[in-house]
Motif scaffolding. Sequence first.
Motif, PDB file in Angstrom:
ATOM      1  N   LEU A  69       0.825  -1.212   0.000  1.00  0.00           N
ATOM      2  CA  LEU A  69       0.000   0.000   0.000  1.00  0.00           C
ATOM      3  C   LEU A  69       0.859   1.261   0.000  1.00  0.00           C
ATOM      4  O   LEU A  69       0.349   2.370  -0.077  1.00  0.00           O
ATOM      5  CB  LEU A  69      -0.912   0.011   1.229  1.00  0.00           C
TER       6      LEU A  69
ATOM      7  N   TYR B  55      -4.681  -2.015  -3.519  1.00  0.00           N
ATOM      8  CA  TYR B  55      -3.325  -1.567  -3.185  1.00  0.00           C
ATOM      9  C   TYR B  55      -2.794  -0.572  -4.218  1.00  0.00           C
ATOM     10  O   TYR B  55      -1.918   0.206  -3.932  1.00  0.00           O
ATOM     11  CB  TYR B  55      -2.344  -2.751  -3.145  1.00  0.00           C
ATOM     12  N   THR B  56      -3.316  -0.638  -5.446  1.00  0.00           N
ATOM     13  CA  THR B  56      -2.725   0.193  -6.495  1.00  0.00           C
ATOM     14  C   THR B  56      -3.253   1.625  -6.490  1.00  0.00           C
ATOM     15  O   THR B  56      -2.479   2.557  -6.622  1.00  0.00           O
ATOM     16  CB  THR B  56      -2.967  -0.400  -7.901  1.00  0.00           C
TER      17      THR B  56
ATOM     18  N   ARG C 198      -5.916   2.692  -4.169  1.00  0.00           N
ATOM     19  CA  ARG C 198      -6.591   2.921  -2.898  1.00  0.00           C
ATOM     20  C   ARG C 198      -8.099   3.106  -3.056  1.00  0.00           C
ATOM     21  O   ARG C 198      -8.772   3.581  -2.156  1.00  0.00           O
ATOM     22  CB  ARG C 198      -5.961   4.124  -2.164  1.00  0.00           C
TER      23      ARG C 198
END
Lengths: 585, 472
Positions: free
Chosen positions: B38, B223-224, B226
Motif C-alpha cells: 500500500l 493496493y494500487t 486505494r
Amino acid sequence: MKCNFQLFLLFTLVGLFSCVMPESNSDVTIAESEIPTEVIVHAPRELNTLFPIFSKTAGEKYISNNIFFYLIIGDPKTLENVPIIVKSVPVVEDFEEGLAITYEIRPEAEWDNGTPILASDFDFTLKMIANPRVDTPVLRSFLDFIIGFKYYPDNPRKFTLYTKDKYFQAIDASSYFIFPEYVYDPKGLMKGFKLEDLKNADKLEDLNKNAKINEYADFINAPEKGKDINFLVGGGPYKVTSWKTGQEVVLEKKEDWWGDQLIAEIPQIAAYPKKLIYKIILDETVAVTAAKGGEIDVLSEVSPRDFVELQKDEAFSKKYNFHSPIATRYDYIGFNFQKEKLKDVRVRKALAHLANISEIIKVSYNDLATPTIGPFHPSKDYYYKELKTEYEPEKAMELLDEAGWKDTDNDGVRDKIINNKKVDLSLDLVYNINNDITKNTVLIFQEAVERVGVKIELKGSEYRTTVQNALNRNFDLVLLSWQNSIYLDDPKAVWHSDSDVPGGYNFLGFRNDEIDVLINKIRFSNDKKARNKMYKRFQEILYKEQPQIFLACPKERIIISNKYDNAESSLIRPGYFERYFTLKK
Amino acid sequence: MLLYIIKRICWFIPTIFLVSVLIFFLSKLAPGDPVTLLGLTPDIQRMEHIDIEKMYRQQYQKLGLDKPIFYFTVQSYAFPDTLYKFTNKSKREILIKLINNFGNWTEIAAYQSNIENFIKKININFSKSQIKKLNRSCIDLIYTAKPNKIEEILLQIRQVIQKDSVLNILNSDYKILSKSYHSVINQSTKYKLFIPKISLHGFDNQFHNWISNMLVGDFGYSYTDRRPASDKIKDAIQQSLILNGIAFVLSFGLALFLGIYTAVHRGKKRDKWIMNILYALYALPAFWIGTLLIVFFTTDTYGEWLDLFPTYGLSSRLSNDPSFFIRAWDRIIHLVLPIFCLVYPPLAYLTKQMRESTINILSQEYIKTAKAKGLGNKKIMKKHIFKNAFYPMLTVLGITIPGIVLGSVVIEQIFTISGMGLLIIQSILNSDWLVVFAITWLYAIISLLIKLIIDIAYGLLDPRVNLKSSNI
C-alpha cells in the motif's frame, strides 16, 4: 526533486524515454498551422491517479508533469536547471548545520482562478506532504530534509527553505511540484500548522490524534480524488477534461495560460498541442497495429524485437521516427554475500569473466543496449570507462582453481571441502521469467558458466516475486535492474552498509568500510573535482570487489510520428516531452 | 419440494463458509507485505530520526493485521499465543527460527528484550559516530538466529567494548545480554515443540472481520489506487456483462440450433461438415485469432477495404453530443471482433452436448410413439425433443454463467476492454491481492448460487428427478 525519484521508482522495469525539446536559441514563434490539434500517446499500463503525491508509476508522474509544474526543471538538451515557476535558480547559503535555499516565484505565475502563485502555496504543499496521516510516507521521507520555511512579509512570492544538513542534492530535491492551496485545502485545515511542528518527531503522537490533521488527511486521501478532473488542478499548461477508466485520459491546453507569454524568454516552458490524449493499450501488438493505422503518435516501451522489426517495415518507418537513447538504468547479476560460496572475490570475479556481454547484448537486447562497468550512467564525466571486465573463460577457470574449486570427483561440477564437507559449486540464479531479455540473458550466462564446471540452477518467477526474493535474500545470484540517474548519484541506498538491513536495498549484503566513508563524503561534498575523484575511487573498489556483474544499460525504444518537429531524444525522463511537439512546416 | 430446497440451502451455507476459509488462507499465503504494497511505509534510508518501526506498527494495526488470524490456532506448546502481535515480519521470522531451535519462549523473549535494551542504552549514551560499529553489530544480532553467527557477533561486540575505554561502561549490559543468550542455549526445551496446543481467540480475529466485511460488500481497498475494491469490481462487471452476456446468448443460441439440427441430420454430410468446422474452430486459440483479426481487419495496412473495425476498446471518442444511433453503432462495431472471439471457442463443446442429448431423446420410445400417433415434426420437436434434450444443458448453463461475470482474461487484455478479466490479471500483476481475492470469493459465491438455482430448477422442471427417493 527530479533525481530523488530514482529511489521512488526503484526496481521499476519500465521502459524509458527519449525526449523532445524546443530549440532554446532559435526563433520560437510558432504559427497557428504548426500547432497540433491533438497528440496521441500510448500508455502501456493502467492509469490510476494523476495526483502526483499518490502516483505509484513513472507513467502517471510523467503525465502529471503537464498538469502540475516543478519549481525548476532540467533542460532536455543541456540537463541544466531551468527555473519555471520561480524567477531564477535559488540562492543557497550555509545555515547552521544545513542550508538556506531561497526561491522567488515569478510574478506571471498564476492559478486557474487568476490568483497569483505564492510562497504560501509551496508552504502548504510541504505541509500537506508532512501531514503524518496523509498516505504518502515515501514522498514524506524524501522531503524530510526540509525542516523549516521562512516567509518574507514584503514579498509574498519569496521564501526560504531550511535543510537539516548540507545534502548535495538539496536544490534538486527541494524543487518539488507546487499545489494551489485554494483547491487542495479549501477549508484551510492546514493553515494553523507550521512546517517545523509537523516535522517534529516529539509531536508526532499528538499530531496523529489532532482532529484537523485527521480531517484533512481524510479529505486528501480519498481515492476518487486521483481521477477527479475538478481536483487535478495545477500551475501547468494542461487540465484534465476526460478520464475513461482503462481507455484514455484527455488533457486540454488552458486558454490564456500564463506561461505562453514567457516562451520567448524560457523555451522550456512551452506547451503547444491543444490536446494530449493518453490511450491505454495493454497489448503491444494492438498498440503497434493502432500506430500502423495512424491512431497513435507516440509509442514507448516497445520490445526490442518489435522495435527492430518495425524499423525494417518500410511503410511504417516512412511515417515514424525511431529513438533509442541509453536508458537511465542498468541490468546486473548480483551476488549474495551471505552465501559461503560467494564470499571469495575470486569466485565472483570468475563468474564475471564468464558473462559474455557482447553476445548478451546482441541476442537478448537485439543490440539495443550498451555495456556498463558499474552502477553509474555512461554519460557521466566520472564514469570510469577503463574498468572493463572482459569475457575470458580461461581466466575464470584459473581463478576458480586458485580459489580451490576443482572437479575432484569428475562429475562435471567443481567442488571443494568446506567445514569437512564436500560441496559442489552449484548456484541458484533468480530472475524475472516474464521478460524476454532476462530469459535469454540467463540462458547465455548459464551455458558459459556450466562449460567451466559451475552449476547454475535457474529459478524464474514473475517480477514482483523476484524482487521479493531479492529483498528476502532468497538467492545466490539475482538478475535485476536498478534505476540510476543522469544527475549526481547518491549510492547510499544500494552500497552503504547502513542499507544492509531487512527491507533495505543493499540486499546483496555488500559491506566495505572505504565505500561507507566515500558515500558519507560524496553526499555532502559540493566540490565537483573532489567528488568526481571519490566517485572514481568508488567504482575502482566495486571493480575490485565485484559485488555484481554489470551487464548493460538498455536503450530506450520510442517511436514518434514524423509529422512532428521538436522530437529529438534526450536523457531526461520521461523522454518524449509531448507538450513541445509542433507540426512540421 | 420445500424440504429439497431447504436441504440444498443447508448444504449451501457450510460450503460457502469452507470456500471462504480456503480463499482467506490462500490470501494469507500471497507474496508481499500489505503495508509495503500500500506504500504506507517511508523509505528506511531517509527518515533517520523517525521511528520507522512505530510507523509501520501503526499502519499494521490500522489494517487489522495485529489480530489473530482465525478463531483458533493449533500450534506447538513452545510457541506463545501472541506471536502475531510482532508486527515486524523479519523479527517474527527470527523468533520463529529461535523457537524452532530451542523451544524456550521465555528465555528467547528475555534475550530479544535484552538486545533492544542494549541498543537503547548505546543510543542514549553515545553519539552516532562513537557507536557506528557497535550499532551495526546489534542490528545484525536482532536478525540472526544461527547459534554460531550469534556467538560471532557477541564476540565482536565484546571486542569493541573492551578496546574502547569510553564504551567500557557497557560491560555490565553486555554481560546481561550474553548471559541471556546462554540461558536460551542451556535451558533449551525442545520437547515442547512436539506437544500440540490449541488456543482460542474469539470473534475478534482477521478472518471474522474479513468475512463480515465481505458479506456486506466491503471488499477492502485496492493496493494500487486505494479505491474500494467493490467500486473497481462494479465498474469492471458492467463491461464484462455487456461483452460476455451477448457472447453467451449468441453461443448458446447457436449451439442449441446447431445441436438439434446436426442431431436430426446425424450421419449426413451437413452434420459432418458442421461438426468438423466447429472442431477446427475449437482448435484455434482465441488469443491468436483475436490478434490476427486486429492485425488484418482494423487498419488499412493490408488494403483499405480491410479497415473494417476499431482496433481496441468498447467505444470511440465521438464528436460532442452524438445521437443515440451513432453511439449504438459505435458500440456495435467495437463489439464485433471480441464477441466473435468469445463465441466460437465454446461452440463445438456446447453443440456436441446438445447434439448428444437430442440424439438420445430421438431414440426414446415415446418419440416413436408420438410419431406413430401422427404428431407433426414441429410439434414433436417443440413438445418432446427440445424440452427433454435441454435438461442436460442446464448443467452446462451452471458452469458457464459465472464465467460471464468473471469476464475473459485473454480477450479483454487483447482488445483493451476494462472488464473483470482484465481487472483480475492486472490485479495479479500488481500484487493487488485484496482485489484478486475479492473477485475469487465473488466468483465462488456466484458459482455456488448458480449451482443451487440449477439444482432447484432441476427439481422443479424435470419430473425424472425423484425428490422423495433421492439421496439429496
